[in-house]
Write an enzyme that holds these catalytic residues in place. Structure first.
Site, PDB file in Angstrom:
ATOM      1  N   LEU A  95       0.812  -1.233   0.000  1.00 51.12           N
ATOM      2  CA  LEU A  95       0.000   0.000   0.000  1.00 51.12           C
ATOM      3  C   LEU A  95       0.839   1.274   0.000  1.00 51.12           C
ATOM      4  O   LEU A  95       0.556   2.230   0.722  1.00 51.12           O
ATOM      5  CB  LEU A  95      -0.978   0.003   1.183  1.00 51.12           C
ATOM      6  CG  LEU A  95      -2.088  -1.044   1.074  1.00 51.12           C
ATOM      7  CD1 LEU A  95      -2.886  -1.110   2.366  1.00 51.12           C
ATOM      8  CD2 LEU A  95      -2.994  -0.737  -0.110  1.00 51.12           C
ATOM      9  N   ASN A 121      -9.832   4.230  -3.780  1.00 47.47           N
ATOM     10  CA  ASN A 121      -9.701   2.913  -3.143  1.00 47.47           C
ATOM     11  C   ASN A 121      -9.143   3.137  -1.740  1.00 47.47           C
ATOM     12  O   ASN A 121      -8.042   3.643  -1.579  1.00 47.47           O
ATOM     13  CB  ASN A 121      -8.772   2.031  -3.990  1.00 47.47           C
ATOM     14  CG  ASN A 121      -8.580   0.634  -3.408  1.00 47.47           C
ATOM     15  OD1 ASN A 121      -7.732   0.418  -2.561  1.00 47.47           O
ATOM     16  ND2 ASN A 121      -9.373  -0.315  -3.883  1.00 47.47           N
ATOM     17  N   ASN A 148     -11.235  -1.380   0.364  1.00 40.24           N
ATOM     18  CA  ASN A 148     -10.462  -2.614   0.244  1.00 40.24           C
ATOM     19  C   ASN A 148     -10.359  -3.223   1.636  1.00 40.24           C
ATOM     20  O   ASN A 148      -9.529  -2.817   2.440  1.00 40.24           O
ATOM     21  CB  ASN A 148      -9.072  -2.263  -0.319  1.00 40.24           C
ATOM     22  CG  ASN A 148      -8.128  -3.445  -0.282  1.00 40.24           C
ATOM     23  OD1 ASN A 148      -8.551  -4.587  -0.049  1.00 40.24           O
ATOM     24  ND2 ASN A 148      -6.848  -3.181  -0.506  1.00 40.24           N
ATOM     25  N   CYS A 151      -7.211  -5.529   4.063  1.00 42.73           N
ATOM     26  CA  CYS A 151      -6.059  -5.061   4.849  1.00 42.73           C
ATOM     27  C   CYS A 151      -6.026  -5.707   6.239  1.00 42.73           C
ATOM     28  O   CYS A 151      -7.074  -5.994   6.811  1.00 42.73           O
ATOM     29  CB  CYS A 151      -6.138  -3.557   5.036  1.00 42.73           C
ATOM     30  SG  CYS A 151      -6.340  -2.702   3.512  1.00 42.73           S
ATOM     31  N   THR A 214      -6.908 -10.139  -4.773  1.00 39.50           N
ATOM     32  CA  THR A 214      -5.925 -11.190  -5.059  1.00 39.50           C
ATOM     33  C   THR A 214      -6.011 -12.351  -4.057  1.00 39.50           C
ATOM     34  O   THR A 214      -6.545 -12.207  -2.954  1.00 39.50           O
ATOM     35  CB  THR A 214      -4.498 -10.606  -5.010  1.00 39.50           C
ATOM     36  OG1 THR A 214      -4.347  -9.935  -3.761  1.00 39.50           O
ATOM     37  CG2 THR A 214      -4.260  -9.641  -6.146  1.00 39.50           C
ATOM     38  N   GLY A 268      -7.976 -11.822 -13.466  1.00 38.06           N
ATOM     39  CA  GLY A 268      -7.428 -12.536 -14.621  1.00 38.06           C
ATOM     40  C   GLY A 268      -8.080 -12.255 -15.953  1.00 38.06           C
ATOM     41  O   GLY A 268      -7.835 -12.979 -16.922  1.00 38.06           O
TER      42      GLY A 268
HETATM   43  C1  FMN Z   1       0.594  -4.519  -8.380  1.00 37.82           C
HETATM   44  C2  FMN Z   1      -0.799  -4.601  -7.823  1.00 37.82           C
HETATM   45  C3  FMN Z   1      -1.219  -3.683  -6.850  1.00 37.82           C
HETATM   46  C4  FMN Z   1      -2.524  -3.750  -6.325  1.00 37.82           C
HETATM   47  N1  FMN Z   1      -2.915  -2.822  -5.401  1.00 37.82           N
HETATM   48  C5  FMN Z   1      -4.207  -2.837  -4.940  1.00 37.82           C
HETATM   49  C6  FMN Z   1      -4.671  -1.834  -4.042  1.00 37.82           C
HETATM   50  O1  FMN Z   1      -3.950  -0.899  -3.675  1.00 37.82           O
HETATM   51  N2  FMN Z   1      -5.960  -1.918  -3.594  1.00 37.82           N
HETATM   52  C7  FMN Z   1      -6.804  -2.922  -3.992  1.00 37.82           C
HETATM   53  O2  FMN Z   1      -7.966  -2.957  -3.589  1.00 37.82           O
HETATM   54  N3  FMN Z   1      -6.392  -3.878  -4.885  1.00 37.82           N
HETATM   55  C8  FMN Z   1      -5.116  -3.852  -5.352  1.00 37.82           C
HETATM   56  N4  FMN Z   1      -4.708  -4.808  -6.252  1.00 37.82           N
HETATM   57  C9  FMN Z   1      -5.649  -5.857  -6.695  1.00 37.82           C
HETATM   58  C10 FMN Z   1      -6.271  -5.501  -8.055  1.00 37.82           C
HETATM   59  O3  FMN Z   1      -6.984  -4.287  -7.981  1.00 37.82           O
HETATM   60  C11 FMN Z   1      -7.200  -6.628  -8.575  1.00 37.82           C
HETATM   61  O4  FMN Z   1      -8.289  -6.779  -7.693  1.00 37.82           O
HETATM   62  C12 FMN Z   1      -6.481  -7.979  -8.706  1.00 37.82           C
HETATM   63  O5  FMN Z   1      -5.174  -7.801  -9.221  1.00 37.82           O
HETATM   64  C13 FMN Z   1      -7.244  -8.974  -9.604  1.00 37.82           C
HETATM   65  O6  FMN Z   1      -7.401  -8.505 -10.928  1.00 37.82           O
HETATM   66  P1  FMN Z   1      -6.366  -8.849 -12.143  1.00 37.82           P
HETATM   67  O7  FMN Z   1      -6.119 -10.332 -12.110  1.00 37.82           O
HETATM   68  O8  FMN Z   1      -7.040  -8.373 -13.390  1.00 37.82           O
HETATM   69  O9  FMN Z   1      -5.110  -8.075 -11.848  1.00 37.82           O
HETATM   70  C14 FMN Z   1      -3.410  -4.756  -6.778  1.00 37.82           C
HETATM   71  C15 FMN Z   1      -2.981  -5.662  -7.762  1.00 37.82           C
HETATM   72  C16 FMN Z   1      -1.714  -5.593  -8.287  1.00 37.82           C
HETATM   73  C17 FMN Z   1      -1.297  -6.582  -9.357  1.00 37.82           C
END
Ligand code: FMN
Length: 338
Positions: A95, A121, A148, A151, A214, A268
């Site tokens: 973060l 966010n 989010n 955390c 994630t 994904g």
């Molecule tokens: C490098 C990175 C940083 C992320 N930072 C945040 C964040 O600050 N807050 C949040 O809610 N999700 C964060 N995520 C999660 C993404 O917003 C998303 O929910 C997750 O990657 C799944 O989608 P995707 O597979 O298309 O990446 C982050 C993901 C990545 C890869």
């Protein structure tokens, strides 16, 4: 429904210059989205990062979610913070952000709100911090607020708020009290029953749900016998998690659909075919995150592919497709995989 090959040909045959706006435009919690695509938090900085890339435009997305923001500035975790895995990516950024005061005073005034909708966010280590950050964004021009809840809760020994329905609901209810802006709760997949968590967040007053964040994982450097990620564990994203995310959207839609609570499906998604799967499963909007790291122009292709599919299916608007999955419920609920 199309198969992958048919979808690839739809994407190729799509008209150049972007899809017609109308079939893709939708209303999300009272906000006008030009497309069902939402650019995901942590993958687009504070909304400006990709605008430097030729051919990229925030206008190709219905909304852009800014990087997770906390009360005070955070430097983030020690390196390594990201690591590529088969069909995915581990991240433990921690973060890193300049704090809500800087985001509201310095960053938001630089955003062009005619391009797209911007969503904050919100992250925190305590419920008080979530509330403080939400309150600051409520008094800003931001279009909506996503919380989010993945955390760690410092008062409960570091367990994630989002892994427990009670704690999730407490965060949502507390943030709800301090904002009238659309409130989106981003659910964690790292829990036993995402349906129960979704139900509690809806009762606590969320306007929408984002599904999923994630999935926790790790990688090991065998030469050094150390975790690759400085934080030991990280969140897995990208195509590797897509089937899991799709099932979670399907499950959450069972709870959210009857309440007309819209879902931003994510995890994904890299193609129009992926996006269509999530929409059919129950997502009103679809999030794109990791795919942007290797194809910053992916949104335009997805918009075009979805528009071609809608035309081929005789659907006037993408919302007609939401939750149209045909399934026998007893089959979908069967926990056996073999
Ligand atoms: C490098 C990175 C940083 C992320 N930072 C945040 C964040 O600050 N807050 C949040 O809610 N999700 C964060 N995520 C999660 C993404 O917003 C998303 O929910 C997750 O990657 C799944 O989608 P995707 O597979 O298309 O990446 C982050 C993901 C990545 C890869």
């Amino acid at each position: 429904m199309c198969d992958n090959a048919a979808m690839a040909s739809l994407e190729k045959d799509a008209p150049a210059g972007g899809a017609a706006a109308t079939p893709l435009a939708l209303n999300f919690c009272g906000l006008k989205f030009a497309s069902p695509i939402v650019l995901l938090s942590g993958c687009v900085g504070f909304g400006e990062e990709y605008t430097r890339i030729e051919g990229f435009s925030n206008r190709d997305a219905g909304a852009v979610v800014l990087k997770g923001t906390t009360g005070a500035a955070r430097l983030g975790n020690p390196p390594h913070r990201v690591y590529e895995t088969p069909a995915g990516m581990l991240n433990a950024i921690g973060l890193q952000n300049p704090g809500v005061d800087h985001v509201v005073r310095v960053i938001l005034p630089q955003l062009d709100f005619t391009e797209t909708r911007f969503i904050a966010n919100v992250s925190g280590s305590t419920i008080e911090e979530y509330v403080e950050v939400t309150r600051r964004f409520d008094a800003s021009p931001i279009d909506a607020i996503e919380i989010n809840i993945s955390c760690p809760n410092v008062k409960e020994g570091g367990v994630a708020f989002g892994n427990y329905p009670d704690m999730s609901a407490q965060v949502v209810a507390a943030c709800r009290r301090v904002t009238k802006k659309p409130l989106i709760t981003k659910l964690s997949p790292n829990q036993t029953d995402i349906r129960e968590n979704a139900r509690r967040c809806i009762e606590a007053g969320t306007d929408a749900l984002a599904v999923i964040n994630t999935i926790m994982g790790m990688a090991i450097d065998v030469a050094e016998r150390r975790p690759v990620i400085g934080n030991v564990q990280g969140g897995l994203s990208g195509p590797a998690i897509k089937p899991i995310a799709l099932l979670k959207v399907h499950q959450v839609y069972e709870v959210a659909g009857p309440h007309r609570i819209p879902i931003i499906g994510q995890g994904g998604i890299t193609t129009a075919h992926d996006a269509l799967e999530f929409i059919i499963a129950g997502a009103t909007a679809v999030g794109i995150g990791t795919a942007l790291f290797y194809d910053p122009l992916v949104c335009r292709r997805i918009n075009e592919g979805v528009a071609v599919y809608l035309a081929a299916q005789g659907l006037a608007n993408v919302t007609e497709l939401v939750g149209t999955l045909r399934t026998a419920k007893d089959v979908a609920d069967c926990a056996l995989s073999g």
